[in-house]
Design a protein around this motif. Structure first.
Motif, PDB file in Angstrom:
ATOM      1  N   MET A 150       0.829  -1.214   0.000  1.00  0.00           N
ATOM      2  CA  MET A 150       0.000   0.000   0.000  1.00  0.00           C
ATOM      3  C   MET A 150       0.863   1.263   0.000  1.00  0.00           C
ATOM      4  O   MET A 150       0.460   2.284  -0.560  1.00  0.00           O
ATOM      5  N   ALA A 151       2.045   1.177   0.607  1.00  0.00           N
ATOM      6  CA  ALA A 151       2.963   2.322   0.525  1.00  0.00           C
ATOM      7  C   ALA A 151       3.397   2.517  -0.929  1.00  0.00           C
ATOM      8  O   ALA A 151       3.458   3.646  -1.429  1.00  0.00           O
ATOM      9  N   TYR A 152       3.664   1.417  -1.626  1.00  0.00           N
ATOM     10  CA  TYR A 152       4.046   1.518  -3.045  1.00  0.00           C
ATOM     11  C   TYR A 152       2.896   2.107  -3.854  1.00  0.00           C
ATOM     12  O   TYR A 152       3.107   2.880  -4.793  1.00  0.00           O
ATOM     13  N   ALA A 153       1.662   1.732  -3.485  1.00  0.00           N
ATOM     14  CA  ALA A 153       0.487   2.275  -4.175  1.00  0.00           C
ATOM     15  C   ALA A 153       0.406   3.783  -3.960  1.00  0.00           C
ATOM     16  O   ALA A 153       0.104   4.544  -4.887  1.00  0.00           O
ATOM     17  N   ALA A 154       0.691   4.214  -2.736  1.00  0.00           N
ATOM     18  CA  ALA A 154       0.631   5.648  -2.434  1.00  0.00           C
ATOM     19  C   ALA A 154       1.686   6.419  -3.230  1.00  0.00           C
ATOM     20  O   ALA A 154       1.477   7.565  -3.608  1.00  0.00           O
ATOM     21  N   LEU A 155       2.819   5.781  -3.499  1.00  0.00           N
ATOM     22  CA  LEU A 155       3.890   6.447  -4.242  1.00  0.00           C
ATOM     23  C   LEU A 155       3.641   6.470  -5.750  1.00  0.00           C
ATOM     24  O   LEU A 155       4.195   7.301  -6.456  1.00  0.00           O
ATOM     25  N   SER A 156       2.838   5.529  -6.240  1.00  0.00           N
ATOM     26  CA  SER A 156       2.725   5.356  -7.696  1.00  0.00           C
ATOM     27  C   SER A 156       1.313   5.503  -8.230  1.00  0.00           C
ATOM     28  O   SER A 156       1.113   5.628  -9.442  1.00  0.00           O
TER      29      SER A 156
END
Ligand code: AMP
Ligand code: MG
Length: 182
Positions: A150-156
């Motif tokens: 989910m952190a990767y989702a927030a970044l991308s």
């Protein structure tokens, strides 16, 4: 379609699920670990892919960046990789900010199974040098991967799809994955 990232801890069967889900689609399959291993073997850092997670963090980061640049130049692909890699110093993000921004995925698939199932699959896979994690450690690793996805989702801006690959239920796993590839 863009880049679809598929992740899952070693032994979960992510490669099998994605290959089946992508059958008949004109899409290229890229294994990040292979891109990294090719570079690492070429430069004499390792002899095989299972040695890479024991390299220094600096060496692993450099391999990640070089591999991300290569993948970013490839266009529409399904990218088989890891949310986190277990190193002797702890969990290393597989897609830190400078990697995820280069790859800019449209979706991230997280393939999971019960910790007991993964434990048994690892024991029965002599082809790889898997780490001897306990059932509790496997559960922790999957929990860390969900959180960081989910952190990767927030970044991308990518979506995150959790797909369950339980024993003898590959078809159900494929069915959950197919809509992400459309
Ligand atoms: P695999 O064949 O998918 O198990 O990947 C083999 C190895 O490649 C892993 O054990 C890691 O050392 C490395 N690897 C794969 N993806 C990444 C990543 N995103 N970041 C760092 N290392 C990775
Ligand atoms: Mg694999």
């Amino acid at each position: 379609m863009g880049v679809i990232i598929v992740t899952g801890i070693p032994g979960v069967g992510k490669t099998t699920v994605m290959k089946k889900a992508a059958e008949g689609l004109a899409v290229e399959f890229v294994t990040f670990g292979t891109v990294m291993a090719d570079i690492a073997i070429e430069t004499c850092l390792v002899k095989n892919r299972d040695e890479m997670r024991k390299l220094t963090l600096e060496q692993q980061k450099e391999l990640q960046i070089k591999s991300a640049e290569k993948v970013a130049s490839m266009g529409n692909v399904i990218l088989d990789t890891h949310c986190t890699v277990k190193t002797p110093k702890g969990y290393m993000p597989g897609l830190p900010e400078w990697v995820i921004k280069r790859i800019n995925p449209t979706a991230i698939v997280v393939v999971e199974a019960d910790s007991e199932e993964i434990y048994n699959r690892r024991i029965n896979d002599p082809s790889r040098n898997r780490d001897p994690d306990t059932i509790e450690q496997i559960a922790e690793h999957q929990m860390m991967n969900r959180a960081i996805a989910m952190a990767y989702a927030a970044l991308s801006g990518a979506t995150v799809k959790i797909v369950f690959n339980h024993d003898n239920a590959i078809d159900a796993a494929v069915k959950q994955t197919v809509p992400v590839l459309k």
